[in-house]
Scaffold this motif. Structure first.
Motif, PDB file in Angstrom:
ATOM      1  N   THR A  23     -52.627 -26.233 -20.653  1.00  0.00           N
ATOM      2  CA  THR A  23     -52.034 -25.849 -21.943  1.00  0.00           C
ATOM      3  C   THR A  23     -50.546 -25.553 -21.775  1.00  0.00           C
ATOM      4  OG1 THR A  23     -52.412 -23.481 -21.653  1.00  0.00           O
ATOM      5  CG2 THR A  23     -54.227 -24.779 -22.643  1.00  0.00           C
ATOM      6  N   ASN A  24     -49.832 -25.565 -22.898  1.00  0.00           N
ATOM      7  CA  ASN A  24     -48.418 -25.205 -22.876  1.00  0.00           C
ATOM      8  C   ASN A  24     -48.231 -23.773 -22.377  1.00  0.00           C
ATOM      9  OD1 ASN A  24     -47.718 -27.707 -23.828  1.00  0.00           O
ATOM     10  ND2 ASN A  24     -47.435 -27.050 -25.939  1.00  0.00           N
ATOM     11  N   ALA A  25     -49.132 -22.880 -22.745  1.00  0.00           N
ATOM     12  CA  ALA A  25     -49.040 -21.487 -22.296  1.00  0.00           C
ATOM     13  C   ALA A  25     -49.151 -21.391 -20.776  1.00  0.00           C
ATOM     14  CB  ALA A  25     -50.106 -20.631 -22.970  1.00  0.00           C
ATOM     15  N   GLU A  26     -50.002 -22.226 -20.177  1.00  0.00           N
ATOM     16  CA  GLU A  26     -50.136 -22.225 -18.722  1.00  0.00           C
ATOM     17  C   GLU A  26     -48.863 -22.750 -18.058  1.00  0.00           C
ATOM     18  OE1 GLU A  26     -54.867 -22.873 -17.932  1.00  0.00           O
ATOM     19  OE2 GLU A  26     -53.754 -24.563 -18.792  1.00  0.00           O
ATOM     20  N   VAL A  27     -48.290 -23.796 -18.622  1.00  0.00           N
ATOM     21  CA  VAL A  27     -47.036 -24.334 -18.087  1.00  0.00           C
ATOM     22  C   VAL A  27     -45.941 -23.278 -18.217  1.00  0.00           C
ATOM     23  CG1 VAL A  27     -45.260 -26.118 -18.319  1.00  0.00           C
ATOM     24  CG2 VAL A  27     -47.673 -26.719 -18.581  1.00  0.00           C
ATOM     25  N   TYR A  28     -45.844 -22.652 -19.390  1.00  0.00           N
ATOM     26  CA  TYR A  28     -44.828 -21.620 -19.583  1.00  0.00           C
ATOM     27  C   TYR A  28     -45.045 -20.449 -18.626  1.00  0.00           C
ATOM     28  CZ  TYR A  28     -41.817 -18.055 -21.393  1.00  0.00           C
ATOM     29  OH  TYR A  28     -40.851 -17.085 -21.480  1.00  0.00           O
ATOM     30  N   GLY A  29     -46.284 -20.057 -18.424  1.00  0.00           N
ATOM     31  CA  GLY A  29     -46.591 -18.936 -17.539  1.00  0.00           C
ATOM     32  C   GLY A  29     -46.036 -19.131 -16.135  1.00  0.00           C
ATOM     33  N   ALA A  30     -46.003 -20.366 -15.680  1.00  0.00           N
ATOM     34  CA  ALA A  30     -45.467 -20.652 -14.345  1.00  0.00           C
ATOM     35  C   ALA A  30     -43.951 -20.527 -14.292  1.00  0.00           C
ATOM     36  CB  ALA A  30     -45.877 -22.054 -13.905  1.00  0.00           C
ATOM     37  N   HIS A  31     -43.302 -20.464 -15.459  1.00  0.00           N
ATOM     38  CA  HIS A  31     -41.838 -20.425 -15.510  1.00  0.00           C
ATOM     39  C   HIS A  31     -41.289 -19.202 -16.252  1.00  0.00           C
ATOM     40  CE1 HIS A  31     -43.039 -24.621 -14.919  1.00  0.00           C
ATOM     41  NE2 HIS A  31     -42.010 -24.639 -14.111  1.00  0.00           N
ATOM     42  N   ALA A  32     -42.155 -18.348 -16.730  1.00  0.00           N
ATOM     43  CA  ALA A  32     -41.734 -17.203 -17.537  1.00  0.00           C
ATOM     44  C   ALA A  32     -40.766 -16.285 -16.790  1.00  0.00           C
ATOM     45  CB  ALA A  32     -42.953 -16.415 -18.009  1.00  0.00           C
ATOM     46  N   ALA A  33     -40.964 -16.107 -15.500  1.00  0.00           N
ATOM     47  CA  ALA A  33     -40.077 -15.219 -14.731  1.00  0.00           C
ATOM     48  C   ALA A  33     -38.643 -15.736 -14.740  1.00  0.00           C
ATOM     49  CB  ALA A  33     -40.579 -15.076 -13.299  1.00  0.00           C
ATOM     50  N   ALA A  34     -38.455 -17.054 -14.684  1.00  0.00           N
ATOM     51  CA  ALA A  34     -37.099 -17.618 -14.727  1.00  0.00           C
ATOM     52  C   ALA A  34     -36.449 -17.325 -16.066  1.00  0.00           C
ATOM     53  CB  ALA A  34     -37.137 -19.121 -14.470  1.00  0.00           C
ATOM     54  N   VAL A  35     -37.228 -17.403 -17.146  1.00  0.00           N
ATOM     55  CA  VAL A  35     -36.694 -17.092 -18.477  1.00  0.00           C
ATOM     56  C   VAL A  35     -36.330 -15.610 -18.551  1.00  0.00           C
ATOM     57  CG1 VAL A  35     -37.243 -16.989 -20.943  1.00  0.00           C
ATOM     58  CG2 VAL A  35     -37.933 -18.991 -19.585  1.00  0.00           C
ATOM     59  N   GLU A  36     -37.186 -14.746 -18.047  1.00  0.00           N
ATOM     60  CA  GLU A  36     -36.911 -13.304 -18.068  1.00  0.00           C
ATOM     61  C   GLU A  36     -35.665 -12.964 -17.242  1.00  0.00           C
ATOM     62  OE1 GLU A  36     -40.627 -11.688 -16.778  1.00  0.00           O
ATOM     63  OE2 GLU A  36     -41.634 -12.220 -18.650  1.00  0.00           O
ATOM     64  N   ASN A  37     -35.415 -13.719 -16.186  1.00  0.00           N
ATOM     65  CA  ASN A  37     -34.240 -13.466 -15.350  1.00  0.00           C
ATOM     66  C   ASN A  37     -32.917 -13.782 -16.056  1.00  0.00           C
ATOM     67  OD1 ASN A  37     -35.482 -12.354 -13.118  1.00  0.00           O
ATOM     68  ND2 ASN A  37     -35.806 -14.342 -12.142  1.00  0.00           N
ATOM     69  N   VAL A  38     -32.972 -14.494 -17.150  1.00  0.00           N
ATOM     70  CA  VAL A  38     -31.760 -14.736 -17.949  1.00  0.00           C
ATOM     71  C   VAL A  38     -31.148 -13.398 -18.361  1.00  0.00           C
ATOM     72  CG1 VAL A  38     -30.960 -15.577 -20.211  1.00  0.00           C
ATOM     73  CG2 VAL A  38     -32.402 -17.019 -18.758  1.00  0.00           C
ATOM     74  N   LEU A  39     -31.990 -12.430 -18.683  1.00  0.00           N
ATOM     75  CA  LEU A  39     -31.496 -11.121 -19.113  1.00  0.00           C
ATOM     76  C   LEU A  39     -30.957 -10.293 -17.959  1.00  0.00           C
ATOM     77  CD1 LEU A  39     -34.249 -10.271 -21.728  1.00  0.00           C
ATOM     78  CD2 LEU A  39     -32.003 -11.310 -22.093  1.00  0.00           C
ATOM     79  N   ARG A  40     -31.107 -10.795 -16.737  1.00  0.00           N
ATOM     80  CA  ARG A  40     -30.518 -10.148 -15.561  1.00  0.00           C
ATOM     81  C   ARG A  40     -29.278 -10.900 -15.095  1.00  0.00           C
ATOM     82  NH1 ARG A  40     -35.110 -10.240 -11.611  1.00  0.00           N
ATOM     83  NH2 ARG A  40     -33.379  -9.903 -10.191  1.00  0.00           N
ATOM     84  N   GLY A  41     -28.851 -11.900 -15.875  1.00  0.00           N
ATOM     85  CA  GLY A  41     -27.614 -12.603 -15.561  1.00  0.00           C
ATOM     86  C   GLY A  41     -27.769 -13.967 -14.917  1.00  0.00           C
ATOM     87  N   PHE A  42     -28.994 -14.421 -14.759  1.00  0.00           N
ATOM     88  CA  PHE A  42     -29.217 -15.732 -14.144  1.00  0.00           C
ATOM     89  C   PHE A  42     -29.264 -16.819 -15.208  1.00  0.00           C
ATOM     90  CE2 PHE A  42     -30.934 -12.695 -11.120  1.00  0.00           C
ATOM     91  CZ  PHE A  42     -30.440 -13.173  -9.920  1.00  0.00           C
ATOM     92  N   ASP A  43     -28.882 -18.027 -14.830  1.00  0.00           N
ATOM     93  CA  ASP A  43     -29.007 -19.179 -15.720  1.00  0.00           C
ATOM     94  C   ASP A  43     -30.421 -19.713 -15.652  1.00  0.00           C
ATOM     95  OD1 ASP A  43     -26.330 -19.152 -16.496  1.00  0.00           O
ATOM     96  OD2 ASP A  43     -25.727 -20.458 -14.849  1.00  0.00           O
ATOM     97  N   CYS A  44     -30.843 -20.327 -16.738  1.00  0.00           N
ATOM     98  CA  CYS A  44     -32.158 -20.951 -16.784  1.00  0.00           C
ATOM     99  C   CYS A  44     -32.055 -22.189 -17.655  1.00  0.00           C
ATOM    100  CB  CYS A  44     -33.183 -19.982 -17.379  1.00  0.00           C
ATOM    101  SG  CYS A  44     -34.829 -20.687 -17.573  1.00  0.00           S
ATOM    102  N   THR A  45     -32.627 -23.266 -17.199  1.00  0.00           N
ATOM    103  CA  THR A  45     -32.671 -24.503 -17.964  1.00  0.00           C
ATOM    104  C   THR A  45     -34.109 -24.950 -18.098  1.00  0.00           C
ATOM    105  OG1 THR A  45     -30.510 -25.191 -17.126  1.00  0.00           O
ATOM    106  CG2 THR A  45     -31.920 -26.910 -18.031  1.00  0.00           C
ATOM    107  N   LEU A  46     -34.519 -25.207 -19.326  1.00  0.00           N
ATOM    108  CA  LEU A  46     -35.826 -25.801 -19.564  1.00  0.00           C
ATOM    109  C   LEU A  46     -35.578 -27.279 -19.839  1.00  0.00           C
ATOM    110  CD1 LEU A  46     -37.374 -23.131 -21.968  1.00  0.00           C
ATOM    111  CD2 LEU A  46     -37.716 -23.363 -19.505  1.00  0.00           C
TER     112      LEU A  46
END
Length: 166
Positions: A23-46
């Motif tokens: 599912t899309n939720a499973e795919v997102y779950g594998a990458h959610a930490a990278a998205v959350e790290n945006v708020l710590r100053g890291f770049d993220c590209t989907l």
């Protein structure tokens, strides 16, 4: 998880490979930490890559009925939930660009499909970085505004029915 694909004497390494039943939720779950790290100053590209009709839009945007959100709406939810739940005085500035790369041609989908030039600052021995010259950003202030810009960029894409390999 993980794996390697060799194509025309080039090896490509993957952190994850997802089967057709995922599912899309499973795919997102594998990458959610990278998205959350945006708020710590890291770049993220989907990014979604693949041939026409392979499911990139479904994976990124979700089902047309909205019952299965894609990576982008899930990432937007994560960002705004995290920002709104903060109890400190941290302020955030969110900016967005939407880029299409098709047959080595890059265009800005939020600014009239203007041409974008990809430049590398690295060398063969140094990975360096990539810069997209001419790609402009828009500032977003709300979840609804961010999704509206994404939909506007999505509407400017080259679609498979309008595109011929040649």
């Amino acid at each position: 998880d993980g794996g390697q694909c060799i194509y025309r004497n080039h090896a490509f390494q993957f952190a994850h490979a997802f089967g057709p039943g995922c599912t899309n939720a499973e795919v997102y779950g594998a990458h959610a930490a990278a998205v959350e790290n945006v708020l710590r100053g890291f770049d993220c590209t989907l990014i979604a890559y693949g041939q026409t009709g392979s499911g990139k839009t479904h994976t990124m945007m979700g089902s047309p009925d909205g019952l299965e959100p894609g990576m982008v709406p899930l990432a937007v939810d994560t960002l705004f939930e995290s920002i709104l739940s903060r109890s400190d005085d941290t302020s955030f500035s969110l900016r967005l660009s939407v880029l299409e790369i098709l047959e080595e041609r890059c265009v800005d989908l939020l600014h009239g499909r203007t041409s974008v030039v990809l430049r590398s600052t690295g060398s063969a021995s140094n990975k360096g970085s990539l810069t997209f010259h001419g790609l402009r950003e828009v500032t977003v202030r709300s979840k609804e505004g961010l999704l509206a810009h994404i939909q506007r960029g999505n509407a400017a894409r080259t679609l498979g029915s309008n595109y011929r390999h040649g």
